[in-house]
Enzyme design. Structure first.
Site, mmCIF file in Angstrom:
data_model
loop_
_atom_site.group_PDB
_atom_site.id
_atom_site.type_symbol
_atom_site.label_atom_id
_atom_site.label_comp_id
_atom_site.label_asym_id
_atom_site.label_seq_id
_atom_site.Cartn_x
_atom_site.Cartn_y
_atom_site.Cartn_z
ATOM 1 N N LYS A 130 -15.910 4.708 -14.697
ATOM 2 C CA LYS A 130 -14.806 5.649 -14.883
ATOM 3 C C LYS A 130 -13.537 5.101 -14.237
ATOM 4 O O LYS A 130 -13.574 4.163 -13.429
ATOM 5 C CB LYS A 130 -15.164 7.012 -14.297
ATOM 6 C CG LYS A 130 -15.399 7.004 -12.799
ATOM 7 C CD LYS A 130 -15.780 8.392 -12.293
ATOM 8 C CE LYS A 130 -16.003 8.379 -10.788
ATOM 9 N NZ LYS A 130 -16.329 9.728 -10.265
ATOM 10 N N TYR A 353 14.796 0.519 2.011
ATOM 11 C CA TYR A 353 15.335 1.874 2.041
ATOM 12 C C TYR A 353 15.159 2.516 3.423
ATOM 13 O O TYR A 353 14.147 2.329 4.095
ATOM 14 C CB TYR A 353 14.646 2.736 0.992
ATOM 15 C CG TYR A 353 14.960 2.338 -0.425
ATOM 16 C CD1 TYR A 353 16.241 2.500 -0.953
ATOM 17 C CD2 TYR A 353 13.970 1.813 -1.245
ATOM 18 C CE1 TYR A 353 16.526 2.133 -2.257
ATOM 19 C CE2 TYR A 353 14.243 1.455 -2.561
ATOM 20 C CZ TYR A 353 15.524 1.611 -3.054
ATOM 21 O OH TYR A 353 15.797 1.244 -4.347
#
Length: 545
Positions: A130, A353
């Site tokens: 999955k 940042y």
């Protein structure tokens, strides 16, 4: 211009223009006849070449790749199969290497699967694929598991099951979660195996199966502590009686899930005992073909009890949920990028940042072409994260941005633009990255985004006696230092047959050709055919990159 009588006449006159037009059309007609002859010869040559290109490969063992149609000057369309002529007419684009890629070691994937198969004797496996095989690439990883003979492929939803079914794999597909009403008709039509968590699901599956004229095999899901789905333990015997009344379904298996096998050993052991009691209450082991409870941690750390099927996931990809077992597994994925820029920043210069990092000295800063847009966790920022370049670690500076990140290479003057950067792999484990980000390895793996190229690598060798296929190290440096090794079956010397490198869109036929023993034996008998088959594989691999 002079007329027929020899009298000079202006070319701008009507007669002059007519004569010029006539000369033009006569010349055009002559050239048109020549072009018609050329077209005829080209068509004859094309037909002859088409015949030769079909006959020659039968004897030479060479696959000719059809070229694109090229339109000639006269407007006729013809095919040039001569590569030299094509290269003279067209200029190929230079494709740059990927900026960020995930390298998947298929040899290690097979190794980990065999380790899981050997833990409990006689235990079948449902390989959990999955979430894109935990970020490793759903179709390609599923193909490896199918080749190794797993009993089921475990997926989370219908969309993942559909992708596997589209490849033509015939291994049974098991849906690990509950299904909703709009999905059930497709499940019945395709013959996938769902787990039933409610009587409504069972009734719908039964009615749809009867309409289709089939009997759908389902598994009974029991909630023994996970709280995510399945029937509660209380009253499970009555539920089983009602399920047997539905003639369109066959309850061939029963399963549950371990919520804390890697954290709470006492609860997990009670859960195993409870599951064994549930099996006895609803009919015993003889009434169910498949009985499954264990995930990776349950498979590694506990006894099988009444189970004959396990559902390993994370351990197949090289990470053990129980630390003491980690040394027995091999790493499968390595996330890599490249240095795109190197600059020297002065003291007091902010980086990234928020200016969370400001240089305190003159710093040599390398920009790396990877960020949280590729799946590298942003939350590693400010927690001592590092990357590896040429086997050495260098610290992360500031915050990870969407597409780039900065590292301090002041202590590495040898680092230059274009160098390979390891985010996790041989020198930095994915568990370490998860610890920096205050998350789990599952999250890091499944967070790798689709824009990261998946590259699949596997080394193969063939025993000269033809007795066995041996898989060797994936490291080219190790391979170059050990050009010969010994076959595990007969201890004779073996030679390296080649390396297969595939992209995420690889053609399944490539691996099939490598796996066929008869192809290898024919290749070994004749050096010409051996080189031909290696050339075929190289062309197919490069065509899918």
């Amino acid at each position: 211009m002079r007329n027929r009588d020899g009298v000079f006449q202006s070319a701008s006159s009507w007669d002059g223009r007519a004569r010029w037009r006539g000369m033009f059309w006569n010349s055009f007609a002559s050239r048109a006849r020549v072009r018609d002859d050329n077209i005829e010869r080209q068509e004859m040559g094309q037909a002859l070449w088409a015949t030769v290109s079909r006959v020659v490969p039968v004897f030479a063992g060479i696959w000719w790749r059809p070229q694109d149609d090229i339109r000639g000057e006269c407007g006729a369309t013809f095919t040039r199969s001569n590569r030299v002529m094509e290269e003279n007419l067209t200029k190929e684009l230079v494709v740059s290497p990927p900026r960020c890629w995930a390298e998947i070691n298929l040899r290690a994937l097979r190794y980990n699967l065999r380790i899981a198969q050997d833990i409990w004797s006689g235990m079948a496996l449902m390989a959990v694929v999955k979430a894109g095989a935990y970020g490793h690439g759903l179709e390609r990883v599923a193909q490896v598991f199918v080749e190794e003979g797993v009993a089921f492929l475990g997926v989370a939803n219908v969309g993942e099951a559909r992708r596997i079914a589209a490849t033509g794999m015939d291994t049974r597909i098991y849906l690990l979660g509950a299904t909703w009403s709009e999905e059930r008709a497709e499940i019945v039509q395709r013959g996938w195996t769902p787990c039933v968590s409610s009587l409504e699901e069972a009734r719908d599956f039964s009615e749809l199966a009867l309409q289709a004229g089939v009997v759908l095999k389902v598994h009974l899901a029991v909630d023994t502590g996970m709280g995510r789905g399945g029937f509660l333990v209380k009253g499970i015997a009555e539920v089983m009686q009602k399920l047997r009344a539905y003639s369109g379904i066959e309850v061939e298996g029963v399963g549950s899930h371990l919520p804390s096998a890697d954290e709470d050993e006492e609860f997990t052991r009670k859960q195993f005992a409870q599951f064994a009691g549930i099996i006895d209450e609803i009919g015993g082991t003889l009434h169910f073909r498949w009985r499954h409870l264990a995930n990776s941690a349950g498979l590694i750390g506990y006894e099988p009890a009444c189970c004959n099927l396990a559902r390993p996931g994370l351990m197949l990809y090289g990470v053990s949920p129980l630390q003491e077992f980690q040394k027995k597994l091999q790493r499968v994925m390595a996330l890599k990028s490249r240095v795109t820029l190197i600059r020297t920043l002065p003291t007091g210069h902010g980086i990234s940042y928020g200016r969370s990092f400001v240089t305190t000295r003159e710093t040599r800063v390398a920009t790396v072409g990877v960020g949280y847009g590729d799946g590298y966790p942003r939350h590693v920022s400010g927690h001592g994260a590092s990357v590896a370049i040429r086997g050495r670690r260098f610290p992360l500076l500031g915050r990870v941005t969407m597409d780039q990140m900065m590292i301090d290479v002041s202590d590495g003057p040898e680092v230059c633009e274009g160098d390979e950067v390891e985010l996790f792999g041989d020198h930095i484990s994915v568990s370490e990255v998860a610890q920096w980000a205050d998350t789990i390895s599952w999250h890091v793996y499944t967070g790798i985004t689709p824009r990261v190229v998946r590259t699949y690598v596997e080394w193969w060798t063939w025993c000269r006696s033809g007795k066995s296929i041996t898989m060797l190290s994936n490291n080219p440096e190790t391979r170059s230092r050990t050009p010969e090794s010994r076959c595990e079956a007969c201890m004779c010397k073996v030679f390296h047959f080649g390396c297969r490198v595939e992209s995420k869109n690889s053609i399944p036929k490539i691996n099939t050709l490598w796996r066929l023993e008869s192809q290898f034996r024919r290749a070994i008998r004749c050096r010409f055919f051996r080189l031909t088959i290696r050339h075929r594989l190289a062309c197919l691999s490069s065509a899918t990159m």
